[in-house]
Scaffold this active site. Structure first.
Site, PDB file in Angstrom:
ATOM      1  N   SER A  65       0.814  -1.212   0.000  1.00  9.11           N
ATOM      2  CA  SER A  65       0.000   0.000   0.000  1.00  9.11           C
ATOM      3  C   SER A  65       0.853   1.269   0.000  1.00  9.11           C
ATOM      4  O   SER A  65       1.601   1.527  -0.929  1.00  9.11           O
ATOM      5  CB  SER A  65      -0.940  -0.044   1.201  1.00  9.11           C
ATOM      6  N   ASP A 275      -6.208   1.745  -2.931  1.00 12.65           N
ATOM      7  CA  ASP A 275      -7.395   1.504  -2.108  1.00 12.65           C
ATOM      8  C   ASP A 275      -7.606   2.646  -1.106  1.00 12.65           C
ATOM      9  O   ASP A 275      -8.424   2.546  -0.198  1.00 12.65           O
ATOM     10  CB  ASP A 275      -7.339   0.148  -1.397  1.00 12.65           C
ATOM     11  N   ALA A 366      -9.445   8.762   8.143  1.00  7.66           N
ATOM     12  CA  ALA A 366      -8.927  10.070   7.736  1.00  7.66           C
ATOM     13  C   ALA A 366      -7.942   9.946   6.577  1.00  7.66           C
ATOM     14  O   ALA A 366      -7.814  10.847   5.745  1.00  7.66           O
ATOM     15  CB  ALA A 366      -8.259  10.758   8.917  1.00  7.66           C
ATOM     16  N   ASN A 367      -7.277   8.783   6.469  1.00 12.60           N
ATOM     17  CA  ASN A 367      -6.287   8.580   5.408  1.00 12.60           C
ATOM     18  C   ASN A 367      -6.901   8.306   4.038  1.00 12.60           C
ATOM     19  O   ASN A 367      -6.185   8.114   3.064  1.00 12.60           O
ATOM     20  CB  ASN A 367      -5.328   7.445   5.791  1.00 12.60           C
TER      21      ASN A 367
END
Length: 498
Positions: A65, A275, A366-367
């Site tokens: 990621s 994602d 929040a990310n």
């Protein structure tokens, strides 16, 4: 048994470094790529067992990621595209940490505990991101599956949401969509075009030099020039997630390197496996404005509530947040929009589970990691109204937009010295840390602060909120120092943010 003999032989090609211990966290396994070959082989084994147990196709995604390019990782995907269950996370850790001479014993122990019929066929879908290490590591997964007689479909380079989609499509026998990359593009692009008629559609996209950039290029023809995409950090030069990507933009509160933003232009950034997404823009004074997961959830829930009202549908919509959500967003949702807000522990698996309790559950960390879940009952009501010949034009228009929203949204989801409680808002250990945080918070106006162990990296996350940016930064630094001193920090003491 012959199949265990093959496991024994092939595992020697993927040996475990003696003494290495890793834990399957919120996002699976993640660490430096050089430590992961044996992990990948063993996750191939575990995915095969999971497939036999569930009599369904299981997914294995090779990605780290938003982590640096030299890292990699792996996560398992359950039959409906959701994350693997907690019990099997434990099996993943158990299998990964077994020394070489006890691997078969641990494998047989899982088979016995889960009463797995080894004569059952197994099917595993495998995908990977663009990291240099992903090719060899995904091959190790394929080796693990084949050593237990499982069948594989290697999708090669795909985003994490794409692999979740493929698994769900396969196990719903095509009801969710066609389990191909083309099927994915067709379903999402058609819904997007229906939702955004008569809307100015130009978007600057930061691909984080990762798989998202590659797949955005592939999807463009399906959008029939209705969306003008200006792609930066497309992987042709630059390093994955380096000075770009969703995490960089969120943490640094500024545009990624290589993106030329005009005033008011709509911009967004993916993370390394696409994602996560965050949006942002600059105003006429040149000030940067971030639309992080809290704002995305607020905008989406507000839009959906308006559509439900116009359609005359009595469905409960809720926003699921963590303690780290911006307090102002919580107050706005509850006090102004009258939307139910539920607080749960950090991590998509906790948010996803809580969101399933409502007719429509919205969650975004929040990310930028999140989605919207529509219950089967909610989907049924929406579909019935779409087909209702007696519905007036306003209701019909609203419910068709709700239908397109369902099709557009991919509903299938994504440090241990510190322990927390109260949805991770208070630290239980080490002793004295929470008292110190409480004292620091009292120094600032409208302040909150929490700490928690990361689920993806060997670090501690510090959250601080106050009435001004300067105060929030100062509080964050003071709490970081407390964590460093009381929890046995490594390296240099944390420096002030400014």
């Amino acid at each position: 048994m012959a199949q265990f003999e093959e496991v024994s032989q092939k595992s020697k090609l993927h040996p475990k470094p003696e003494g290495l211990t890793l834990q399957y966290g919120t996002a699976g396994f993640r660490t430096h790529a050089k430590h992961l070959d044996h992990i990948m082989f063993r996750m191939g084994l575990l995915a095969t067992l999971r497939s036999k147990k569930t009599k369904s196709t299981i997914g294995v995604m090779v990605t780290a990621s938003h982590n640096p390019e030299e890292d990699n990782g792996v996560k398992l995907i359950d039959p409906m595209g959701e994350m693997v269950t907690a019990a099997w996370e434990g099996y993943a850790t158990q299998l990964a940490n077994a020394e070489q001479d006890s691997l078969l014993k641990e494998l047989k122990d899982i088979i016995k505990k889960e009463d797995i019929d080894m004569s059952e066929p197994a099917s595993v879908y495998v995908g990977k991101d663009t990291r240099p290490s992903s090719a060899s590591l995904s091959q190790a997964v394929l080796d693990g599956v084949s050593s237990l007689g499982g069948k594989t479909h290697d999708y090669g380079l795909v985003t994490t949401p794409q692999l979740h989609y493929m698994v769900c499509c396969c196990n719903t026998h095509g009801c969710y969509g066609s389990p191909t990359v083309e099927g994915y593009y067709q379903k999402l692009s058609q819904a997007f075009l229906q939702l955004t008629q008569n809307v100015r559609k130009r978007l600057l996209v930061d691909g984080a030099n990762g798989i998202g950039a590659l797949k955005m290029r592939e999807m463009e023809p399906f959008l029939r020039s209705e969306l003008q995409v200006v792609l930066s950090n497309d992987g042709s030069s630059g390093k994955l997630n380096h000075m770009c990507g969703a995490d960089y933009v969120k943490v640094q509160q500024k545009a990624p390197q290589g993106m030329n933003m005009g005033v008011g232009e709509r911009c967004c950034s993916f993370d390394g496996d696409a994602d996560r997404i965050v949006y942002y823009y600059t105003d006429s004074k040149g000030c940067f404005h971030l639309l992080d997961g809290d704002k995305i959830a607020t905008l989406i829930s507000t839009y959906l509530k308006e559509l439900l009202t116009q359609a005359g549908l009595n469905l409960q919509i809720a926003v699921v947040q963590t303690a780290y959500a911006n307090g102002s967003s919580t107050r706005y949702l509850e006090d102004v929009m009258k939307v139910t807000v539920c607080c749960t522990k950090t991590g998509v698996k906790h948010l996803h589970h809580a969101a399933q309790e409502y007719d429509i559950g919205v969650y975004f960390e929040a990310n930028g990691h999140g989605t919207v879940l529509f219950s089967k009952a909610a989907q049924k009501q929406i579909q019935e109204l779409v087909k209702d010949p007696n519905a007036n034009d306003e209701r019909k228009r609203a419910v068709k937009l709700l239908e397109s929203t369902i099709n557009l949204i991919n509903q299938v989801s994504d440090r241990r010295v510190i322990d927390t409680t109260d949805a991770e808002r208070r630290a239980v250990s080490p002793e004295g840390l929470q008292d110190t945080i409480d004292t620091l918070v009292k120094k600032y106006k409208s302040a909150r602060s929490f700490v928690r162990p990361s689920g993806t990296e060997d670090v501690v996350r510090v959250y601080a909120e106050a009435d001004t940016q300067e105060s929030a930064d100062s509080l964050a630094h003071e709490v970081s120092l407390a964590v460093y001193r009381l929890a046995g920090g490594i390296g240099d003491e944390p420096k002030p943010l400014h």
